[in-house]
Design an enzyme around this catalytic site. Structure first.
Site, PDB file in Angstrom:
ATOM      1  N   ARG A 197     -28.683  89.095  52.484  1.00  0.00           N
ATOM      2  CA  ARG A 197     -28.800  89.483  53.737  1.00  0.00           C
ATOM      3  C   ARG A 197     -28.613  90.915  54.011  1.00  0.00           C
ATOM      4  NH1 ARG A 197     -24.273  89.149  55.941  1.00  0.00           N
ATOM      5  NH2 ARG A 197     -23.347  87.920  54.233  1.00  0.00           N
ATOM      6  N   LYS A 342     -27.075  82.451  59.320  1.00  0.00           N
ATOM      7  CA  LYS A 342     -26.247  83.273  59.589  1.00  0.00           C
ATOM      8  C   LYS A 342     -26.285  84.197  60.977  1.00  0.00           C
ATOM      9  CE  LYS A 342     -22.848  82.321  56.665  1.00  0.00           C
ATOM     10  NZ  LYS A 342     -22.781  82.339  55.192  1.00  0.00           N
ATOM     11  N   HIS A 361     -15.891  80.392  59.299  1.00  0.00           N
ATOM     12  CA  HIS A 361     -16.739  80.471  58.107  1.00  0.00           C
ATOM     13  C   HIS A 361     -15.918  79.762  57.016  1.00  0.00           C
ATOM     14  CE1 HIS A 361     -18.579  83.333  55.140  1.00  0.00           C
ATOM     15  NE2 HIS A 361     -19.454  82.239  55.195  1.00  0.00           N
ATOM     16  N   SER A 379     -18.477  85.053  50.886  1.00  0.00           N
ATOM     17  CA  SER A 379     -19.690  84.669  50.070  1.00  0.00           C
ATOM     18  C   SER A 379     -19.378  84.517  48.697  1.00  0.00           C
ATOM     19  CB  SER A 379     -20.934  85.595  50.271  1.00  0.00           C
ATOM     20  OG  SER A 379     -22.073  85.127  49.242  1.00  0.00           O
ATOM     21  N   LYS A 383     -16.822  78.027  48.607  1.00  0.00           N
ATOM     22  CA  LYS A 383     -16.752  77.019  49.949  1.00  0.00           C
ATOM     23  C   LYS A 383     -17.419  75.933  49.722  1.00  0.00           C
ATOM     24  CE  LYS A 383     -18.109  80.102  52.786  1.00  0.00           C
ATOM     25  NZ  LYS A 383     -18.326  81.295  51.800  1.00  0.00           N
ATOM     26  N   THR A 384     -18.925  76.318  49.215  1.00  0.00           N
ATOM     27  CA  THR A 384     -19.642  75.462  49.222  1.00  0.00           C
ATOM     28  C   THR A 384     -19.545  74.493  47.865  1.00  0.00           C
ATOM     29  OG1 THR A 384     -21.461  76.438  49.987  1.00  0.00           O
ATOM     30  CG2 THR A 384     -22.336  74.869  48.598  1.00  0.00           C
ATOM     31  N   ASP A 398     -20.185  75.195  55.064  1.00  0.00           N
ATOM     32  CA  ASP A 398     -20.144  76.744  55.398  1.00  0.00           C
ATOM     33  C   ASP A 398     -19.956  77.160  56.821  1.00  0.00           C
ATOM     34  OD1 ASP A 398     -20.770  79.428  54.431  1.00  0.00           O
ATOM     35  OD2 ASP A 398     -22.427  79.681  55.907  1.00  0.00           O
ATOM     36  N   ARG A 463     -30.615  80.575  45.528  1.00  0.00           N
ATOM     37  CA  ARG A 463     -29.931  79.741  46.261  1.00  0.00           C
ATOM     38  C   ARG A 463     -30.791  78.299  46.267  1.00  0.00           C
ATOM     39  NH1 ARG A 463     -25.287  80.907  49.485  1.00  0.00           N
ATOM     40  NH2 ARG A 463     -24.894  83.146  49.457  1.00  0.00           N
TER      41      ARG A 463
HETATM   42  N1  LIG Z   1     -13.140  78.694  39.960  1.00  0.00           N
HETATM   43  C1  LIG Z   1     -14.048  78.727  40.740  1.00  0.00           C
HETATM   44  N2  LIG Z   1     -13.977  78.344  41.968  1.00  0.00           N
HETATM   45  C2  LIG Z   1     -15.242  78.188  42.713  1.00  0.00           C
HETATM   46  N3  LIG Z   1     -16.405  78.506  42.504  1.00  0.00           N
HETATM   47  C3  LIG Z   1     -16.528  79.062  40.990  1.00  0.00           C
HETATM   48  C4  LIG Z   1     -15.286  79.162  40.060  1.00  0.00           C
HETATM   49  N4  LIG Z   1     -15.829  79.736  38.930  1.00  0.00           N
HETATM   50  C5  LIG Z   1     -17.068  79.859  39.004  1.00  0.00           C
HETATM   51  N5  LIG Z   1     -17.371  79.499  40.540  1.00  0.00           N
HETATM   52  C6  LIG Z   1     -18.796  79.631  40.770  1.00  0.00           C
HETATM   53  O1  LIG Z   1     -18.808  80.555  41.773  1.00  0.00           O
HETATM   54  C7  LIG Z   1     -20.004  80.458  42.868  1.00  0.00           C
HETATM   55  C8  LIG Z   1     -19.405  80.016  44.068  1.00  0.00           C
HETATM   56  O2  LIG Z   1     -20.250  80.003  44.992  1.00  0.00           O
HETATM   57  P1  LIG Z   1     -20.340  79.025  46.309  1.00  0.00           P
HETATM   58  O3  LIG Z   1     -19.535  77.676  46.129  1.00  0.00           O
HETATM   59  O4  LIG Z   1     -21.908  78.998  47.075  1.00  0.00           O
HETATM   60  O5  LIG Z   1     -19.687  80.009  47.332  1.00  0.00           O
HETATM   61  P2  LIG Z   1     -19.771  80.195  48.791  1.00  0.00           P
HETATM   62  O6  LIG Z   1     -20.056  79.001  49.535  1.00  0.00           O
HETATM   63  O7  LIG Z   1     -18.307  80.399  49.130  1.00  0.00           O
HETATM   64  O8  LIG Z   1     -20.637  81.166  49.232  1.00  0.00           O
HETATM   65  C9  LIG Z   1     -20.815  78.940  42.326  1.00  0.00           C
HETATM   66  O9  LIG Z   1     -21.643  79.608  41.695  1.00  0.00           O
HETATM   67  C10 LIG Z   1     -19.626  78.565  41.397  1.00  0.00           C
HETATM   68  O10 LIG Z   1     -20.130  77.842  40.367  1.00  0.00           O
HETATM   69  C1  LIG Z   2     -25.581  82.258  52.758  1.00  0.00           C
HETATM   70  C2  LIG Z   2     -24.637  83.113  52.837  1.00  0.00           C
HETATM   71  O1  LIG Z   2     -23.310  82.679  53.039  1.00  0.00           O
HETATM   72  P1  LIG Z   2     -22.121  81.985  51.595  1.00  0.00           P
HETATM   73  O2  LIG Z   2     -22.655  83.199  50.614  1.00  0.00           O
HETATM   74  O3  LIG Z   2     -21.038  82.019  52.394  1.00  0.00           O
HETATM   75  O4  LIG Z   2     -22.897  80.606  51.199  1.00  0.00           O
HETATM   76  C3  LIG Z   2     -24.776  84.439  53.239  1.00  0.00           C
HETATM   77  O5  LIG Z   2     -23.541  85.216  53.475  1.00  0.00           O
HETATM   78  O6  LIG Z   2     -25.875  85.175  53.410  1.00  0.00           O
HETATM   79 CA   LIG Z   3     -30.353  91.459  52.501  1.00  0.00          CA
HETATM   80 MN   LIG Z   4     -21.794  78.621  50.777  1.00  0.00          MN
END
Ligand SMILES: Nc1ncnc2c1ncn2[C@@H]1O[C@H](COP(=O)(O)OP(=O)(O)O)[C@@H](O)[C@H]1O
Ligand SMILES: C=C(OP(=O)(O)O)C(=O)O
Ligand SMILES: [Ca+2]
Ligand SMILES: [Mn+2]
Length: 628
Positions: A197, A342, A361, A379, A383-384, A398, A463
């Protein structure tokens, strides 16, 4: 003053009780406003002419995505291997009504009333459905070339069935970044120069309403622009889209709570953006699509087509502009698909609190007994990953709404980071990557088309966007118990220019997306947690045993165990982070440093009064000061 959105507006008052324990038809164009000219925002804006680290040309970018390998399985280059599909429209939407509505959306504000539209793909002439369109205008002195031609509308295509999205995708021409079918059937593509972003290029129209209602100034994600500049950018995007032979249009919903859903239209130049939003937003049924009517909010995504840097307020060739009064968003000069989802999230952050609904969020899942967990975090905090729990129902990864009746997902899909994704560690996300899934900026073997998830050549922010139908889900569900888990940090990649984790205190675990002052959301959260008897936990999903550099990221398997322990009611004392640090002094030092950062961060909010007497602000401050 509220904007005249089409739905029934409920009376909204910001709740004033607190204490965290257990917790419309088109609005006329706005009057032009005058804003401070000159370099007001030079400190927040950036110049994107700096050289790229990884690639200088589109060809170099493409070669990064394709790993060189020996051709073991001969596949014919680029074209439709493994792809089938016929062209032509399949949605039973009343064609003429839809075309008129889209034509109105695409109308230039200064010339014709709207482009001439045809349904279907121009590259498969035999299958195109020609729908008679009433000519919008006779050629006159101010007619443009795009007004003389037809634009093909690819409306609500889906990746499967009879729809031509897959074929269309592969027919975009040599100058465009293509989608490639990978070994699992997932479609891989590149987002071009922007792989995250661009918060510094986000602009929100400041008019008399938003000036009073939104959060502006220090710490706020809302950088102002005026109505006139918005119209300049809107016209630029619309003119660009109208110059194309084909344009993608998605009509979809946001929010599974039927009482509070909004209708969104996404107009885009690339099949990838259409497929991304198909996956990420809620997909209407054919009947719903038939009666879709006028959207509540429209995105014009011109993708790679840049803004004009001589335009007032523009500081780079990227601009992401939100106009709440016109209920429109314009995207110029970035193809990163996350901007769309977003951007719409920001709109929900404006609309929902008006109806006493808290926008969050957060990820969300539900146990078999109906207990609901929300996962807050910036980010990359998990969360995911953590809301995707094999033993629990996924509500969403999200964006959520917490109303009086429950928590609902705003979206229809997930957008998972996939750097270092491995089947053993994250089987559910792994299995979601199949036909229809959009893989953004991943690297794959040019012959086997197997994706290498460890490869960061294009970006660390790789992603996967897939529809929620992949999982056992509960879309909307009354809330019984809520446990709140939270941690905040800024990881590399999701925002342009962020190269390593940075300590940050992002208001509401997502300051980039909020529209109102953070204390408004904080007050609602406090009230809802108290009313529902929700418990809050702070779970470290980041560095353990030392700071970034000396410690290491806590293993995902351990975080999952900690969360399981929380769900099964383990006492909090055993989850003390100091136990993991060998150097106890370093722990204390880091803690103090963090506390100092937290305190100075909070000073931004002390000046803002909520309610007539500012009582809530005082109470929140009291809480912060006594928690040191
Ligand atoms: N202890 C942990 N808890 C959560 N995610 C972790 C951890 N260690 C490594 N990771 C990695 O960190 C990243 C978290 O990303 P994601 O779940 O997409 O975050 P968000 O949705 O909050 O943006 C993933 O690639 C995951 O495999
Ligand atoms: C897609 C996004 O969210 P997140 O990394 O929380 O999944 C973002 O912040 O661009
Ligand atoms: Ca950007
Ligand atoms: Mn996410």
């Amino acid at each position: 003053m509220f904007y005249a959105w089409k739905w029934r507006e409920r009376e909204t008052k910001i709740p004033v009780e607190t204490s965290v324990s257990r917790a419309a038809a088109a609005r006329d164009a706005l009057p032009r406003i005058t804003t401070e000219k000159g370099g007001k925002s030079t400190d927040v804006c950036h110049d994107d002419t700096a050289p790229r680290v990884n690639f200088q040309t589109i060809d170099e970018l493409h070669s990064l995505q394709k790993k060189r390998s020996a051709p073991t399985t001969p596949l014919r280059d680029g074209s439709a291997s493994g792809v089938s599909g016929t062209s032509g429209p399949t949605t039973p939407v009343s064609s003429e009504t839809m075309l008129q509505s889209v034509s109105a959306s695409l109308a230039s504000l200064t010339r014709e009333t709207g482009p001439k539209l045809i349904r279907g793909d121009p590259t498969s002439a035999a299958n195109v459905a020609h729908v008679p369109v009433t000519p919008t205008s006779l050629p006159t002195a101010d007619v443009s070339d795009s007004g003389l031609k037809f634009t093909h509308i690819l409306h609500n295509l889906s990746p499967a069935g009879n729809n031509p999205l897959n074929v269309t995708v592969l027919n975009q021409g040599p100058n465009l970044i293509l989608i490639v079918v990978t070994s699992t059937g997932a479609l891989a593509t590149l987002s071009g120069a922007k792989t995250g972003r661009s918060p510094k290029d986000k602009r929100v129209v400041k008019d008399e309403t938003t000036e009073a209602e939104l959060w502006w100034g220090k710490g706020s994600p809302n950088i102002e622009m005026d109505e006139q500049t918005f119209l300049v950018n809107r016209e630029r995007a619309v003119d660009y889209l109208n110059s194309l032979d084909k344009v993608f249009v998605n009509d979809q919903y946001l929010n599974w709570d039927p009482e509070n859903r909004i209708k969104v239209r996404i107009v885009s130049a690339r099949a990838y953006h259409s497929l991304f939003m198909h996956n990420m937003c809620i997909r209407p049924t054919p009947e719903e699509l038939e009666n879709f009517g006028t959207p509540d909010f429209t995105i014009y995504n011109a993708g790679k087509f840049p803004c004009n840097r001589f335009t007032h307020y523009m500081t780079s060739s990227t601009s992401v502009d939100i106009n709440l009064g016109r209920r429109e968003m314009v995207i110029l000069g970035t193809q990163y698909a996350g901007e769309m989802k977003k951007g719409l999230f920001g709109v929900m952050h404006y609309l929902m609190p008006k109806r006493k609904i808290l926008s969050l969020h957060s990820g969300c899942n539900m146990g078999k007994d109906g207990d609901v967990a929300l996962f807050f975090g910036l980010s990359g905090t998990g969360k995911t990953t953590l809301s995707t729990d094999h033993n629990r129902y996924l509500i969403g990864d999200d964006e959520h709404c917490w109303s009086e009746t429950g928590v609902s997902n705003i979206e229809g899909g997930c957008y998972a980071k996939c750097i270092d994704l491995a089947r053993e560690k994250e089987p559910d996300i792994w299995n979601a990557i199949k036909f229809g899934t959009v893989l953004e900026n991943v690297v794959f073997d040019e012959h086997t088309r197997e994706v290498d998830y460890t490869d960061k050549s294009v970006t660390e922010n790789t992603r996967a966007a897939y529809p929620m139908s992949t999982f056992r889900t509960r879309r909307y569900r009354a809330l019984d118990h809520t446990r709140r888990t939270g941690y905040t940090a800024l990881v590399a990649g999701t925002e342009e220019g962020v190269k390593e984790p940075r300590a940050t205190f992002s208001a509401c675990f997502g300051a980039a997306f909020i529209m109102l002052h953070p204390t408004k959301y904080a007050a609602m959260l406090a009230e809802k947690m108290q009313a529902q008897g929700a418990t809050g936990w702070l779970v470290n999903t980041g560095w353990s045993g030392g700071s970034y550099g000396s410690g290491s990221r806590i293993k995902l398997a351990y975080t999952r165990k900690i969360i399981d322990a929380i769900h099964s009611g383990v006492p909090s004392e055993i989850l003390e982070p100091i136990n993991a640090w060998e150097d106890k002094m370093a722990y204390e030092d880091t803690l103090l440093k963090l506390a100092g950062l937290f305190k100075s961060n909070f000073e931004t909010f002390t000046s803002h009064k909520i309610g007539d007497d500012g009582k809530l602000t005082e109470e929140i401050l009291q809480l912060v000061l006594t928690s040191e």
